[in-house]
Design a protein around this motif. Structure first.
Motif, short mmCIF file in Angstrom:
data_model
loop_
_atom_site.label_atom_id
_atom_site.label_comp_id
_atom_site.label_asym_id
_atom_site.label_seq_id
_atom_site.Cartn_x
_atom_site.Cartn_y
_atom_site.Cartn_z
N ASN A 19 0.86 -1.17 0.00
CA ASN A 19 0.00 0.00 0.00
C ASN A 19 0.90 1.23 0.00
O ASN A 19 1.55 1.55 1.00
CB ASN A 19 -0.90 -0.02 1.23
CG ASN A 19 -1.95 1.05 1.21
OD1 ASN A 19 -1.73 2.13 0.66
ND2 ASN A 19 -3.10 0.79 1.80
N ARG A 21 0.34 4.32 0.14
CA ARG A 21 -0.01 5.35 1.12
C ARG A 21 0.56 4.99 2.50
O ARG A 21 0.98 5.87 3.25
CB ARG A 21 -1.53 5.50 1.20
CG ARG A 21 -2.00 6.59 2.12
CD ARG A 21 -3.49 6.85 1.97
NE ARG A 21 -4.31 5.66 2.01
CZ ARG A 21 -4.74 5.08 3.14
NH1 ARG A 21 -4.41 5.57 4.31
NH2 ARG A 21 -5.50 4.01 3.10
N VAL A 22 0.61 3.72 2.81
CA VAL A 22 1.07 3.27 4.12
C VAL A 22 2.60 3.20 4.20
O VAL A 22 3.21 3.64 5.17
CB VAL A 22 0.46 1.89 4.47
CG1 VAL A 22 1.06 1.32 5.74
CG2 VAL A 22 -1.05 2.00 4.59
N SER A 38 -3.09 2.77 -3.37
CA SER A 38 -3.59 2.49 -2.02
C SER A 38 -4.80 1.57 -2.19
O SER A 38 -5.23 1.30 -3.32
CB SER A 38 -4.01 3.78 -1.32
OG SER A 38 -5.18 4.30 -1.91
N GLU A 39 -5.36 1.13 -1.08
CA GLU A 39 -6.57 0.31 -1.17
C GLU A 39 -7.71 1.10 -1.79
O GLU A 39 -8.57 0.54 -2.48
CB GLU A 39 -6.94 -0.25 0.22
CG GLU A 39 -7.70 0.68 1.14
CD GLU A 39 -6.86 1.81 1.74
OE1 GLU A 39 -7.45 2.62 2.47
OE2 GLU A 39 -5.64 1.90 1.49
N LYS A 40 -7.72 2.41 -1.60
CA LYS A 40 -8.78 3.24 -2.18
C LYS A 40 -8.64 3.32 -3.69
O LYS A 40 -9.62 3.21 -4.42
CB LYS A 40 -8.74 4.64 -1.55
CG LYS A 40 -9.09 4.63 -0.09
CD LYS A 40 -8.92 5.99 0.54
CE LYS A 40 -9.20 5.93 2.03
NZ LYS A 40 -9.06 7.23 2.66
N ALA A 56 -11.94 -3.88 1.43
CA ALA A 56 -10.70 -3.16 1.12
C ALA A 56 -10.05 -2.74 2.44
O ALA A 56 -10.58 -1.87 3.14
CB ALA A 56 -10.98 -1.94 0.25
N ARG A 57 -8.94 -3.38 2.79
CA ARG A 57 -8.22 -3.06 4.02
C ARG A 57 -6.91 -2.37 3.68
O ARG A 57 -6.16 -2.85 2.84
CB ARG A 57 -7.86 -4.33 4.79
CG ARG A 57 -9.03 -5.07 5.35
CD ARG A 57 -8.49 -6.16 6.26
NE ARG A 57 -9.42 -7.26 6.37
CZ ARG A 57 -9.16 -8.36 7.04
NH1 ARG A 57 -8.00 -8.50 7.65
NH2 ARG A 57 -10.05 -9.31 7.11
N ALA A 58 -6.64 -1.29 4.35
CA ALA A 58 -5.40 -0.55 4.11
C ALA A 58 -4.18 -1.33 4.57
O ALA A 58 -3.13 -1.30 3.94
CB ALA A 58 -5.44 0.80 4.84
N LYS A 59 -4.31 -2.04 5.70
CA LYS A 59 -3.19 -2.78 6.28
C LYS A 59 -3.62 -4.21 6.53
O LYS A 59 -4.62 -4.46 7.20
CB LYS A 59 -2.76 -2.14 7.60
CG LYS A 59 -2.22 -0.74 7.45
CD LYS A 59 -1.81 -0.22 8.81
CE LYS A 59 -1.12 1.12 8.70
NZ LYS A 59 -0.60 1.54 10.02
N TRP A 87 -2.85 -3.70 12.01
CA TRP A 87 -2.70 -2.24 12.05
C TRP A 87 -1.32 -1.83 12.56
O TRP A 87 -0.83 -0.77 12.20
CB TRP A 87 -3.82 -1.61 12.88
CG TRP A 87 -5.07 -1.56 12.07
CD1 TRP A 87 -6.13 -2.42 12.13
CD2 TRP A 87 -5.36 -0.65 11.03
NE1 TRP A 87 -7.05 -2.09 11.18
CE2 TRP A 87 -6.62 -1.01 10.49
CE3 TRP A 87 -4.69 0.44 10.48
CZ2 TRP A 87 -7.20 -0.31 9.44
CZ3 TRP A 87 -5.27 1.14 9.43
CH2 TRP A 87 -6.52 0.76 8.93
N MET A 93 -1.88 -3.99 1.44
CA MET A 93 -3.34 -3.91 1.43
C MET A 93 -3.94 -5.27 1.10
O MET A 93 -3.27 -6.14 0.55
CB MET A 93 -3.80 -2.89 0.40
CG MET A 93 -3.57 -3.33 -1.04
SD MET A 93 -4.24 -2.19 -2.27
CE MET A 93 -2.81 -1.19 -2.60
#
Length: 105
Positions: A19, A21-22, A38-40, A56-59, A87, A93
């Motif tokens: 990801n 963004r992360v 990113s996931e988005k 959709a998980r960011a982490k 987290w 992602m």
């Protein structure tokens, strides 16, 4: 494309990738990381392509397995069963999408 041909109606597509963004600038540390998402952004792209995004998980998973921590199966199972760890350590992602045309499951 190829996914649309091989995935049955209602079939699920599971995507795990860094990801951007992360992980920030670390995303570029590997030569095959060429499209920062990113996931988005991934969810948006799948929606535009006609897939239904289920989750959709960011982490989810750590960014890399290249660490001094052991990769014993029991530790992997414990990590997956304990979402707060995602987290803390997650850098990849998880996006799950469904091809339209099948029944909901």
């Amino acid at each position: 494309g190829a996914l649309r041909r091989v995935l049955r109606p209602g079939g699920r597509l599971i995507i795990m990738q860094p990801n951007a963004r992360v992980v920030g600038g670390a995303f570029w540390d590997f030569f095959d990381h060429t499209l920062p998402l990113s996931e988005k952004g991934m969810a948006e792209a799948l929606g535009i392509a006609g897939y239904e995004v289920i989750e959709a998980r960011a982490k989810f998973l750590p960014y890399t397995t290249k660490s001094r921590l052991p990769r014993w199966p029991i530790l992997v199972r414990l990590y997956l069963a304990f979402p707060p760890a995602h987290w803390l350590f997650g850098g990849q992602m998880l996006v799950i999408a469904r091809k339209p045309g099948g029944g909901a499951s």
